[in-house]
Design a protein around this motif. Structure first.
Motif, mmCIF file in Angstrom:
data_model
loop_
_atom_site.group_PDB
_atom_site.id
_atom_site.type_symbol
_atom_site.label_atom_id
_atom_site.label_comp_id
_atom_site.label_asym_id
_atom_site.label_seq_id
_atom_site.Cartn_x
_atom_site.Cartn_y
_atom_site.Cartn_z
ATOM 1 N N ARG A 24 0.775 -1.240 0.000
ATOM 2 C CA ARG A 24 0.000 0.000 0.000
ATOM 3 C C ARG A 24 0.810 1.296 0.000
ATOM 4 N N GLU A 30 -9.478 1.901 5.982
ATOM 5 C CA GLU A 30 -9.239 3.235 5.421
ATOM 6 C C GLU A 30 -10.585 3.802 4.988
ATOM 7 N N SER A 31 -11.065 3.369 3.807
ATOM 8 C CA SER A 31 -12.356 3.860 3.342
ATOM 9 C C SER A 31 -13.499 3.094 4.001
ATOM 10 N N GLY A 32 -13.220 1.911 4.493
ATOM 11 C CA GLY A 32 -14.270 1.076 5.083
ATOM 12 C C GLY A 32 -14.897 0.125 4.071
ATOM 13 N N THR A 51 -13.604 -2.489 2.381
ATOM 14 C CA THR A 51 -13.293 -3.910 2.603
ATOM 15 C C THR A 51 -14.160 -4.454 3.727
HETATM 16 O O1 LIG Z 1 -10.911 0.353 4.325
HETATM 17 P P1 LIG Z 1 -10.339 0.010 3.001
HETATM 18 O O2 LIG Z 1 -10.070 1.218 2.166
HETATM 19 O O3 LIG Z 1 -11.143 -1.005 2.266
HETATM 20 O O4 LIG Z 1 -8.859 -0.617 3.270
HETATM 21 C C1 LIG Z 1 -8.658 -1.563 4.250
HETATM 22 C C2 LIG Z 1 -8.031 -2.789 3.705
HETATM 23 O O5 LIG Z 1 -6.761 -2.473 3.126
HETATM 24 C C3 LIG Z 1 -5.763 -3.350 3.653
HETATM 25 O O6 LIG Z 1 -5.698 -4.526 2.954
HETATM 26 P P2 LIG Z 1 -5.018 -4.755 1.545
HETATM 27 O O7 LIG Z 1 -5.981 -4.452 0.443
HETATM 28 O O8 LIG Z 1 -3.719 -4.007 1.485
HETATM 29 O O9 LIG Z 1 -4.768 -6.313 1.493
HETATM 30 P P3 LIG Z 1 -4.425 -7.380 2.627
HETATM 31 O O10 LIG Z 1 -5.713 -7.561 3.395
HETATM 32 O O11 LIG Z 1 -4.046 -8.581 1.887
HETATM 33 O O12 LIG Z 1 -3.329 -6.752 3.440
HETATM 34 C C4 LIG Z 1 -6.283 -3.634 5.044
HETATM 35 O O13 LIG Z 1 -5.715 -4.805 5.577
HETATM 36 C C5 LIG Z 1 -7.772 -3.758 4.821
HETATM 37 O O14 LIG Z 1 -8.182 -5.042 4.475
#
Ligand SMILES: O=P(O)(O)OC[C@H]1O[C@H](OP(=O)(O)OP(=O)(O)O)[C@H](O)[C@@H]1O
Ligand SMILES: Nc1ncnc2c1ncn2[C@@H]1O[C@H](COP(=O)(O)OP(=O)(O)OP(=O)(O)O)[C@@H](O)[C@H]1O
Length: 685
Positions: free
Chosen positions: A109, A255-257, A259
Motif C-alpha cells: 500500500r 481506510e475507506s471502510g 473492505t
Molecule cells: O478500508 P479500506 O479502504 O477497504 O482498506 C482496508 C483494507 O486495506 C488493507 O488490505 P489490503 O488491500 O492491502 O490487502 P491485505 O488484506 O491482503 O493486506 C487492510 O488490511 C484492509 O483489508
C-alpha cells in the motif's frame, strides 16, 4: 542591491520598508525570512515560474536585510562559497563518512507513495530490476527494499539506520526506534471488527476467537480490558476470517471502510490511528543527515498539505480575513493601490480550500462587468408601497437604506412599471415618467454611497391588470382573463409590440440617468413576457406564438432595443421562472429540450440570468438536477440563484452546488436585525 539597501536603511523608518525592518531588528527580519522561505517552497510545487521567481526575489531581499542586520557582507558569503567549490552539500558529507542505509517498502500500500517521496526529496537512485538495494547518486544513502512489516525490526535491531513504514507496524514490532517525521499518507485506523449487528461492543467478544495480522497490538488491547480472547495470526485478507469460520471477530486496518463493508463487518472499536512515518535508529537520530532528511520530508508534506490563497478585501473587514484564513502564523497583508482595499495572502491547509473559498466567496468582494461587488448576497425587491403615482415613498426608502447599511451586496429595486399600460398594482413603483426620476436618483445615490450594487426590475403586467389601474384595456399575447380582479386582455398587434419596446428603451434610458448599475427584465410572475412564454396563455399562431423562438420574439426585441439604447453600458439581467411550467406540468410543452432552447436563444441578449424556483434545491426534468446545474451547463453568464433561501442551511446547500455567482435571499432570512453577522456565523463558523 546590498549597497542600495544600506542606503535605504539609513532613511526614516516610516518612509522605507527596509529601514522599518532594520529598526524592528533581528526578530522581525527572521520572521520574514522564515515566511518568505515557506512561500518559495509553496510556489515551487506549482509550474508557475513567474510566481516562483517573485517569491525567490522576496527571499533574496529579506536574506540581504538579515545580512545587513548581522554585519555579513556579500563578499563574506562569496568567500565561503569559494571554499566549497570543489565539494558541495551532500556529496561533501558522503566523502566524509560511509553511507547511511534506509529501508523502504518493496511493495504494498505505501510502496509507491514512498518512492514518490524519495524522488521529491531529491534522493535520486536507479533500482535495477528485482534488486533490493539501490544507491543514491547525490546523497550518502543506500536504499534497501524490504517488506513494510519487517522494516521496524531492521531499523531497531539491525544495521539499517532509517526506515519508512507504518506507525502500526512500528507499534506491532515493539522495537526501539525514533519516529522522526510523520509523512501524512498511508493514513488508516486499526479496528476491532465483527459481523454487523452481532456484538454490541468489544466487551461482548469475551471468550471469542480473533484473527489478525497484528497479534501483539490485539493482545495488548484485549489484555488491558481483561477480556479472555484467543488470537490467531494470518498474513493477509484478514477480513475473510469471520465468513470462513476461523474467527468471531478480526483486528484489521480500515481506510475507506469498503473492505469491511464488503465482508459484512462493522467496527466495534479503534485500537490506533496510523500513518506512514520516517523512523531512525536512536544512534543516528541526532545526526545532521537525519535532520536534513527530516527537513526535506517535512517540506514536501507541508507543500502537499497547504496552498497559498490570495484575495482582496475591504480594509474594514481585515479581522474577517485573519479569522477565515489565519495562515500558519498570520496572513500577509499588502496594499492594493486602491483606497479602502487590502490584498491578503495566506497559507491554508489544502483540505480546507473549498470550505475557505466558500466562506470567502459568499461574503467577500468579487468583480462583475467591471464593478466590484462587496459580497454575493442579493436582496429581493420590497414590492409595493410606492406613492400612488409610482414615485419612491418613504417606506421604500427606509427598506432599502436599512439593508444597504447592513451591507447587502446587491439590491434589486421593486418591480417598476415601464408604462402606465403595464402597471399591475396601485402602489407599484414606476419608471415610466420623468417625474419618477428624482426620487429614484436620490435613493440610488444614497445606496451607491453605502457601497451597494443597485439594479431595478422592469415590469409590464401584460394581461395581469385591470383598466382601473392601468388606464386602458390590458394587452397580452392573447385574450386572457386572470380572474375577477382582472379585465380581459386584448391581443397585442405589431404597433403594440413597437410601443412596448419603446417603453422599455425609455425606461433603461431613465435608469442610466438615475445611475442604476444594472437593470433586470421581469419575465416571471405571470407578467407580459411570462405570458408570452407560457403556452397556457399564449395561444397565438402568428410570429409571436407557437415555437419557442416565436414566444420569445417580443422579449428578445425588447432586450436588444434596450441594449442598443444604452450602448451596452448597463448590464441586463433576466428574471424568469419555470416551476409553473415544468414542475406543476402546467405547460406540457415545456420540456427539457424547450428549456435548453430557451437559454440558448436568450443567452446572446442578456448579461445575467436570474431564475427563480419554488425551492432552489428542487430537481427538474426527471428529478435529475437542480435548475442552477441545468442552466450552468448551457451558459457561462453569471447566475443569481433564488428560491426559498429562508435559512442558512438552504443557503449552504445552494452554495455547495457551486453554480451561481450570487444568491438572492428570502425576506425571511433578512428580517433579523443582524442577518449578515448571522449568516457569517452560520456559514463561516
Ligand atoms: O478500508 P479500506 O479502504 O477497504 O482498506 C482496508 C483494507 O486495506 C488493507 O488490505 P489490503 O488491500 O492491502 O490487502 P491485505 O488484506 O491482503 O493486506 C487492510 O488490511 C484492509 O483489508
Ligand atoms: N487501506 C489502507 N489504507 C492506507 N494505508 C494502509 C492501508 N492498508 C495498509 N496501509 C498501511 O500500509 C502498511 C503496509 O500495508 P500493506 O498491506 O501494504 O503491507 P504488507 O501486508 O506488509 O505488505 P505486503 O504483504 O504486500 O508486502 C500498513 O501497515 C499500513 O500502515
Amino acid at each position: 542591491m546590498y549597497q542600495r539597501l544600506i542606503e535605504r536603511g539609513n532613511q526614516p523608518a516610516d518612509t522605507s520598508y527596509t529601514a522599518s525592518l532594520l529598526t524592528a531588528g533581528a526578530h522581525k527580519i527572521l520572521k520574514k525570512v522564515a515566511e518568505e522561505s515557506a512561500e518559495v517552497l509553496m510556489a515551487s510545487v506549482s509550474s508557475d515560474k513567474t510566481h516562483l521567481t517573485a517569491e525567490i526575489a522576496d527571499l533574496y531581499y529579506h536574506v540581504m536585510v538579515l545580512m545587513i542586520n548581522k554585519g555579513i557582507t556579500p563578499a563574506d558569503v562569496r568567500a565561503e562559497l569559494e571554499k566549497r567549490s570543489a565539494l558541495s552539500g551532500l556529496a561533501e558529507k558522503a566523502a566524509l563518512r560511509k553511507p547511511y542505509s534506509m529501508a523502504v517498502p518493496k511493495k504494498g500500500r505505501i510502496a509507491e507513495r514512498t518512492e514518490i517521496l524519495l524522488k521529491k526529496a531529491g534522493l535520486n537512485y536507479t533500482r535495477r530490476h528485482r534488486q533490493d538495494v539501490a544507491y543514491c547518486l547525490n546523497a550518502p544513502l543506500m536504499l534497501v527494499f524490504l517488506p513494510a512489516h519487517d522494516i521496524p525490526l531492521y531499523v531497531g535491531e539491525g544495521e539499517i539506520h532509517y526506515g519508512i513504514t507504518g506507525q502500526d507496524l512500528v507499534a506491532e514490532n515493539d522495537v526501539c526506534v525514533e519516529e522522526v517525521e510523520t509523512l501524512a499518507y498511508g493514513i488508516c485506523k486499526l479496528c476491532v471488527q465483527a459481523p454487523k449487528g452481532k456484538y454490541a461492543d468489544a466487551e461482548a467478544l469475551a471468550g471469542k476467537r480473533v484473527v489478525t495480522s497484528f497479534p501483539r497490538l490485539a493482545e495488548q488491547y484485549f489484555k488491558t480490558r481483561e477480556l479472555p480472547i484467543r488470537i490467531r495470526t494470518v498474513n493477509g485478507s484478514v477480513e475473510a476470517a469471520c465468513s470462513l469460520g476461523l474467527a468471531d471477530a478480526v483486528v484489521d486496518l480500515v481506510e475507506s471502510g469498503e473492505t469491511m463493508e464488503a465482508a459484512g463487518l462493522e467496527a466495534l472499536d479503534t485500537i490506533m490511528r496510523t500513518e506512514t512515518v520516517f523512523i531512525a535508529n536512536p544512534r543516528v537520530a541526532e545526526d545532521e543527515f537525519t535532520q536534513i532528511l527530516k527537513m526535506r520530508f517535512n517540506g514536501i508534506k507541508t507543500a502537499e498539505q497547504n496552498v497559498i490563497i490570495e484575495y482582496n478585501i475591504p480594509s474594514a473587514r481585515l479581522p474577517d480575513a485573519v479569522r477565515i484564513t489565519p495562515g500558519s502564523k498570520s496572513p500577509t497583508v499588502m496594499d492594493t493601490g486602491e483606497a479602502g482595499w487590502k490584498a491578503v495572502k495566506s497559507l491554508i491547509p489544502r483540505a480546507d480550500i473549498n470550505h475557505v473559498i466558500e466562506r470567502i466567496s459568499l461574503l467577500e468582494s468579487f468583480t462583475l462587468y467591471n464593478h466590484t461587488i462587496r459580497n454575493r448576497i442579493v436582496v429581493p425587491p420590497s414590492d409595493g408601497n410606492a406613492q400612488r403615482d409610482g414615485r419612491v415613498s418613504h417606506t421604500i426608502f427606509e427598506y432599502y437604506l436599512k439593508l444597504a447599511k447592513q451591507e447587502a451586496g446587491t439590491l434589486i429595486l421593486d418591480n417598476a412599471y415601464v408604462a402606465q399600460q403595464g402597471k399591475s398594482s396601485p402602489l407599484q413603483l414606476g419608471i415610466s415618467e420623468e417625474e419618477h426620476i428624482n426620487g429614484l436618483k436620490n435613493l440610488v445615490k444614497i445606496l451607491t454611497d453605502e457601497g451597494v450594487y443597485v439594479g431595478i426590475r422592469f415590469s409590464h403586467a401584460g394581461a395581469k391588470t385591470n383598466e382601473k389601474i392601468c388606464g386602458e384595456q390590458p394587452v397580452g399575447p392573447s385574450e386572457i382573463n386572470f380572474g375577477k380582479d382582472y379585465d380581459n386582455s386584448r391581443e397585442f398587434d405589431e404597433d403594440d409590440a413597437e410601443e412596448i419596446t419603446m417603453y422599455f428603451t425609455h425606461a433603461i434610458e431613465r435608469a442610466e440617468e438615475i445611475g442604476f448599475h444594472f437593470v433586470e427584465v421581469n419575465a416571471a410572475q405571470q407578467m407580459l413576457f411570462d405570458q408570452c412564454i407560457n403556452t397556457r396563455y399564449n395561444q397565438r399562431t402568428d410570429k409571436y406564438g407557437g415555437p419557442m423562438e416565436n414566444r420569445l420574439r417580443l422579449l428578445i426585441t425588447v432586450l436588444d432595443a434596450m441594449r442598443t439604447r444604452v450602448k451596452g453600458k448597463i448590464p441586463i439581467s433576466l428574471f424568469f421562472s419555470i416551476h409553473d411550467k415544468v414542475q406543476d406540468k402546467a405547460d406540457p410543452d415545456f420540456s427539457a429540450q424547450d428549456f435548453d432552447q430557451f437559454i440558448r436563444l436568450l443567452e446572446p441578449h442578456v448579461d445575467f440570468f436570474h431564475p427563480i424556483t419554488i425551492h432552489v434545491m428542487n430537481k427538474f426534468f426527471g428529478e435529475e438536477v437542480t435548475l442552477l446545474e441545468w442552466i450552468r451547463n448551457s451558459t457561462s453568464k453569471p447566475l443569481i440563484a433564488e428560491g426559498n433561501i429562508k435559512s442558512t442551511s438552504v443557503l449552504k446547500e445552494a452554495i455547495g452546488l457551486e453554480k451561481a455567482e450570487m444568491y438572492c435571499l428570502d425576506k425571511g432570512l433578512l428580517s433579523r436585525p443582524n442577518w449578515l453577522q448571522f449568516i457569517q456565523k452560520k456559514i463561516t463558523g
